[in-house]
Scaffold this motif. Structure first.
Motif, PDB file in Angstrom:
ATOM      1  N   PRO A 260       1.114  -0.694  -0.214  1.00 43.27           N
ATOM      2  CA  PRO A 260      -0.374  -0.183   0.175  1.00 43.27           C
ATOM      3  C   PRO A 260       0.926   1.194   0.625  1.00 43.27           C
ATOM      4  O   PRO A 260       2.126   0.876   0.574  1.00 43.27           O
ATOM      5  CB  PRO A 260      -0.751  -0.445   1.620  1.00 43.27           C
ATOM      6  CG  PRO A 260      -0.954  -1.696   1.594  1.00 43.27           C
ATOM      7  CD  PRO A 260       0.751  -2.031   1.146  1.00 43.27           C
ATOM      8  N   LEU A 261       0.189   2.679  -0.609  1.00 39.91           N
ATOM      9  CA  LEU A 261       1.220   3.363  -0.415  1.00 39.91           C
ATOM     10  C   LEU A 261       1.293   3.934   0.986  1.00 39.91           C
ATOM     11  O   LEU A 261       2.865   4.668   0.906  1.00 39.91           O
ATOM     12  CB  LEU A 261       0.194   4.612  -0.900  1.00 39.91           C
ATOM     13  CG  LEU A 261       0.711   4.269  -3.034  1.00 39.91           C
ATOM     14  CD1 LEU A 261      -0.599   5.491  -2.926  1.00 39.91           C
ATOM     15  CD2 LEU A 261       1.598   4.587  -3.797  1.00 39.91           C
ATOM     16  N   GLN A 262       0.273   3.943   1.746  1.00 37.36           N
ATOM     17  CA  GLN A 262       1.340   4.301   3.258  1.00 37.36           C
ATOM     18  C   GLN A 262       2.585   3.624   3.666  1.00 37.36           C
ATOM     19  O   GLN A 262       2.842   4.429   4.638  1.00 37.36           O
ATOM     20  CB  GLN A 262      -0.520   4.192   4.457  1.00 37.36           C
ATOM     21  CG  GLN A 262      -0.159   4.552   5.401  1.00 37.36           C
ATOM     22  CD  GLN A 262       0.484   5.704   6.161  1.00 37.36           C
ATOM     23  OE1 GLN A 262      -0.397   6.920   5.105  1.00 37.36           O
ATOM     24  NE2 GLN A 262       1.231   6.055   6.454  1.00 37.36           N
ATOM     25  N   ALA A 263       2.274   2.225   3.570  1.00 34.56           N
ATOM     26  CA  ALA A 263       3.554   1.207   3.713  1.00 34.56           C
ATOM     27  C   ALA A 263       5.013   2.208   2.773  1.00 34.56           C
ATOM     28  O   ALA A 263       5.606   2.094   4.022  1.00 34.56           O
ATOM     29  CB  ALA A 263       3.509  -0.277   3.041  1.00 34.56           C
ATOM     30  N   TRP A 264       4.447   2.275   2.331  1.00 33.34           N
ATOM     31  CA  TRP A 264       5.846   2.964   1.428  1.00 33.34           C
ATOM     32  C   TRP A 264       6.277   4.571   2.148  1.00 33.34           C
ATOM     33  O   TRP A 264       7.447   4.796   2.603  1.00 33.34           O
ATOM     34  CB  TRP A 264       5.918   3.038  -0.303  1.00 33.34           C
ATOM     35  CG  TRP A 264       5.698   2.309  -0.804  1.00 33.34           C
ATOM     36  CD1 TRP A 264       4.819   1.823  -2.183  1.00 33.34           C
ATOM     37  CD2 TRP A 264       6.792   0.882  -1.110  1.00 33.34           C
ATOM     38  NE1 TRP A 264       5.038   0.709  -2.434  1.00 33.34           N
ATOM     39  CE2 TRP A 264       6.680  -0.207  -2.196  1.00 33.34           C
ATOM     40  CE3 TRP A 264       7.577   1.081  -0.412  1.00 33.34           C
ATOM     41  CZ2 TRP A 264       7.127  -0.980  -1.969  1.00 33.34           C
ATOM     42  CZ3 TRP A 264       8.888  -0.173  -1.162  1.00 33.34           C
ATOM     43  CH2 TRP A 264       8.451  -1.296  -1.960  1.00 33.34           C
ATOM     44  N   GLY A 268       9.732   5.839   4.202  1.00 31.75           N
ATOM     45  CA  GLY A 268      10.467   7.469   3.944  1.00 31.75           C
ATOM     46  C   GLY A 268      10.380   7.939   2.573  1.00 31.75           C
ATOM     47  O   GLY A 268      11.190   8.672   2.466  1.00 31.75           O
ATOM     48  N   VAL A 269       9.377   7.335   1.458  1.00 30.25           N
ATOM     49  CA  VAL A 269       9.124   7.257   0.512  1.00 30.25           C
ATOM     50  C   VAL A 269       8.160   8.970   0.416  1.00 30.25           C
ATOM     51  O   VAL A 269       7.364   8.686   0.862  1.00 30.25           O
ATOM     52  CB  VAL A 269       8.925   5.988   0.127  1.00 30.25           C
ATOM     53  CG1 VAL A 269       8.556   6.921  -1.891  1.00 30.25           C
ATOM     54  CG2 VAL A 269       9.603   5.066  -0.357  1.00 30.25           C
ATOM     55  N   LYS A 270       8.571   9.395  -0.368  1.00 31.24           N
ATOM     56  CA  LYS A 270       8.253  10.783  -0.903  1.00 31.24           C
ATOM     57  C   LYS A 270       7.942  11.192  -2.924  1.00 31.24           C
ATOM     58  O   LYS A 270       8.811  10.752  -2.969  1.00 31.24           O
ATOM     59  CB  LYS A 270       9.054  12.182  -0.417  1.00 31.24           C
ATOM     60  CG  LYS A 270       9.334  12.129   1.238  1.00 31.24           C
ATOM     61  CD  LYS A 270       9.629  13.066   1.484  1.00 31.24           C
ATOM     62  CE  LYS A 270       9.755  13.121   3.490  1.00 31.24           C
ATOM     63  NZ  LYS A 270      10.765  14.311   3.625  1.00 31.24           N
ATOM     64  N   ARG A 271       7.067  12.193  -2.701  1.00 25.38           N
ATOM     65  CA  ARG A 271       6.315  12.390  -4.087  1.00 25.38           C
ATOM     66  C   ARG A 271       8.293  12.713  -4.581  1.00 25.38           C
ATOM     67  O   ARG A 271       9.283  12.996  -4.081  1.00 25.38           O
ATOM     68  CB  ARG A 271       5.682  13.045  -4.240  1.00 25.38           C
ATOM     69  CG  ARG A 271       4.478  12.768  -3.999  1.00 25.38           C
ATOM     70  CD  ARG A 271       3.330  13.742  -4.258  1.00 25.38           C
ATOM     71  NE  ARG A 271       3.631  14.849  -4.089  1.00 25.38           N
ATOM     72  CZ  ARG A 271       2.970  16.197  -4.056  1.00 25.38           C
ATOM     73  NH1 ARG A 271       1.556  15.873  -4.198  1.00 25.38           N
ATOM     74  NH2 ARG A 271       3.490  17.398  -3.639  1.00 25.38           N
ATOM     75  N   ILE A 279      -2.989  10.355  -0.502  1.00 25.17           N
ATOM     76  CA  ILE A 279      -4.203   9.392   0.647  1.00 25.17           C
ATOM     77  C   ILE A 279      -4.726   8.479  -0.781  1.00 25.17           C
ATOM     78  O   ILE A 279      -5.327   9.137  -0.684  1.00 25.17           O
ATOM     79  CB  ILE A 279      -4.481  10.037   1.741  1.00 25.17           C
ATOM     80  CG1 ILE A 279      -3.690  10.553   2.628  1.00 25.17           C
ATOM     81  CG2 ILE A 279      -5.492   8.899   1.861  1.00 25.17           C
ATOM     82  CD1 ILE A 279      -3.788  11.535   3.712  1.00 25.17           C
ATOM     83  N   ALA A 280      -4.487   7.234  -0.963  1.00 29.55           N
ATOM     84  CA  ALA A 280      -4.406   6.324  -1.484  1.00 29.55           C
ATOM     85  C   ALA A 280      -4.760   4.457  -1.471  1.00 29.55           C
ATOM     86  O   ALA A 280      -4.093   4.157  -0.682  1.00 29.55           O
ATOM     87  CB  ALA A 280      -4.754   6.478  -3.203  1.00 29.55           C
ATOM     88  N   SER A 281      -5.666   4.406  -1.761  1.00 28.16           N
ATOM     89  CA  SER A 281      -5.946   2.833  -1.562  1.00 28.16           C
ATOM     90  C   SER A 281      -5.141   2.421  -2.579  1.00 28.16           C
ATOM     91  O   SER A 281      -4.794   0.740  -2.284  1.00 28.16           O
ATOM     92  CB  SER A 281      -7.377   2.209  -1.658  1.00 28.16           C
ATOM     93  OG  SER A 281      -7.607   2.218  -3.068  1.00 28.16           O
ATOM     94  N   ALA A 282      -4.156   2.795  -3.783  1.00 27.18           N
ATOM     95  CA  ALA A 282      -4.039   2.038  -4.235  1.00 27.18           C
ATOM     96  C   ALA A 282      -2.880   1.208  -3.891  1.00 27.18           C
ATOM     97  O   ALA A 282      -2.082   1.717  -2.883  1.00 27.18           O
ATOM     98  CB  ALA A 282      -3.480   2.695  -5.862  1.00 27.18           C
TER      99      ALA A 282
END
Length: 405
Positions: A260-264, A268-271, A279-282
């Motif tokens: 999940p994006l939240q896990a990344w 510490g992963v950022k744009r 914030i998305a469910s992808a």
């Protein structure tokens, strides 16, 4: 007055006799002729008209250049920076933006029908044929027959050959109308004949599907194909991201282990601009195609759809990045700095040694595929190296040291 014709006649006789004496040439021609007879029988079972079987198939010619291109093994492999710089050029971005504007109403209609945003269709068009400027000049039926009669991928290309005959019959084409790449891909979007048969649609409403001459047919067919492959409307292909200094690279490069994006974000992963991830469910996978010193990408489900068009991660990144650029985005923030060239022999040695050490690198073929990247990652992790799965000089030297033991 008759001297020249007599000499020419004798020359032709000598040439013919000399040709017959070339070792292997006669047997090769016989094998190809025998193979054509077999393909003819397969085509008859598939319902191809007798007129095509009689007038077209027996006259097809074996193309030695096709076999040569199929066997071509470059000494150096393209790095990510070389690959992207050759394909996502300022000229291609500018032309893509102009064509997006030119076809915008039609492309928006396609988006409503198929769910594929306009910039992606234009991007595929640009990468496949440079927006139709080069469709390929190899005779499609000859190329496919040649590959069908070659043992390396005979089953696949036999099916494509039959599909090409079905296409010729359905669309009332002449053999001369059918030209494309050496591997049989045709039209503005370089469809293989089987894809043409199953997914091409009439985009301009003239009652015929012509991917060679109709841009609208080609764009609509691309949209239909992507939808059939499972394109998710409203989801982008992926994005460039920033990684923290202490990022655990052993989690990168594994497309089958999405998070999940939240896990990344928790890692510490950022744009790429330093902002927070959306914030998305992808779910997404992280790719570092140039290793830990190059750009990083989070890729979503539509990335896998692009890879079903072409099974190359570099191609899929190029499609996504070019689409972004066509839609107005800028260049990669981390850039595509020049990398050390990759030698095919170095990759082969790495594969051979890794396999001997118990790391499954796949076949020793010099191709930097997913199995080889995974084996490199495991080797790096076991040897306290940055586990990015990339064959940088220090990793190759460590592998070579093991080989010399």
């Amino acid at each position: 007055m008759n001297t020249f014709p007599v000499v020419r006649h004798h020359f032709v006789v000598i040439l013919i006799l000399g040709t017959l004496a070339i070792p292997g040439l006669s047997s090769a021609n016989t094998e190809f002729s025998t193979c054509l007879t077999s393909l003819q029988a397969q085509a008859r079972s598939a319902g191809i008209n007798e007129s095509i079987l009689r007038d077209v198939v027996p006259g097809l010619q074996q193309q030695e250049r096709v076999i040569s291109l199929d066997r071509k093994q470059p000494e150096f492999l393209q790095t990510f920076s070389e690959y992207l710089d050759l394909r996502v050029t300022p000229e291609r971005v500018e032309r893509g933006r102009a064509l997006l504007e030119q076809h915008r109403p039609f492309l928006l209609d396609l988006q409503k029908q198929y769910g594929v945003p306009p910039q992606y269709l234009v991007s595929f068009w640009g990468l496949e044929t440079n927006y139709g400027s080069y469709l390929g000049r190899m005779p499609t039926l000859d190329s496919l027959a040649t590959l069908a009669c070659d043992q390396r991928r005979s089953d696949f290309f036999s099916g494509e050959f039959i599909a090409a005959l079905q296409l010729m019959q359905r669309e009332s084409l002449e053999p001369a109308d059918m030209q494309g790449s050496w591997a049989g891909a045709v039209g503005h979007t370089q469809f293989m004949p089987s894809s043409y048969l199953h997914y091409a649609v009439d985009g301009d409403g003239d009652g015929q599907i012509d991917l060679w001459r109709s841009e609208r047919d080609a764009l609509a067919s691309g949209a239909n194909y992507l939808k059939a492959l499972g394109w998710q409307s409203g989801l982008r292909w992926g994005r460039e991201v920033q990684l923290p200094d202490n990022f655990p690279f052993q989690f990168a490069g594994q497309r089958d282990q999405r998070r999940p994006l939240q896990a990344w974000a928790d890692y510490g992963v950022k744009r790429s601009d330093g902002g927070k991830l959306p914030i998305a469910s992808a779910d997404a996978a992280l790719l570092v195609p140039a290793g830990h010193r190059g750009p990083a990408f989070l890729v979503y489900g539509n990335f896998e759809i692009i890879m079903r068009w072409n099974r190359s991660e570099l191609y899929a990144i190029a499609v996504g990045h070019l689409a972004d650029r066509i839609a107005g985005a800028g260049a990669l923030r981390n850039g595509t700095n020049p990398q050390e060239p990759l030698r095919k022999t170095d990759i082969e040695l790495a594969q051979k040694t890794l396999n001997a050490l118990g790391y499954d690198a796949g076949p020793v073929d010099g191709v930097l595929g997913s199995a080889t990247r995974s084996a490199l990652r495991d080797f790096q992790l076991a040897n306290n190296m940055v586990a990015d799965g990339y064959p940088n000089p220090s990793t190759l030297e460590a592998i070579a040291t093991h080989d010399r033991r």
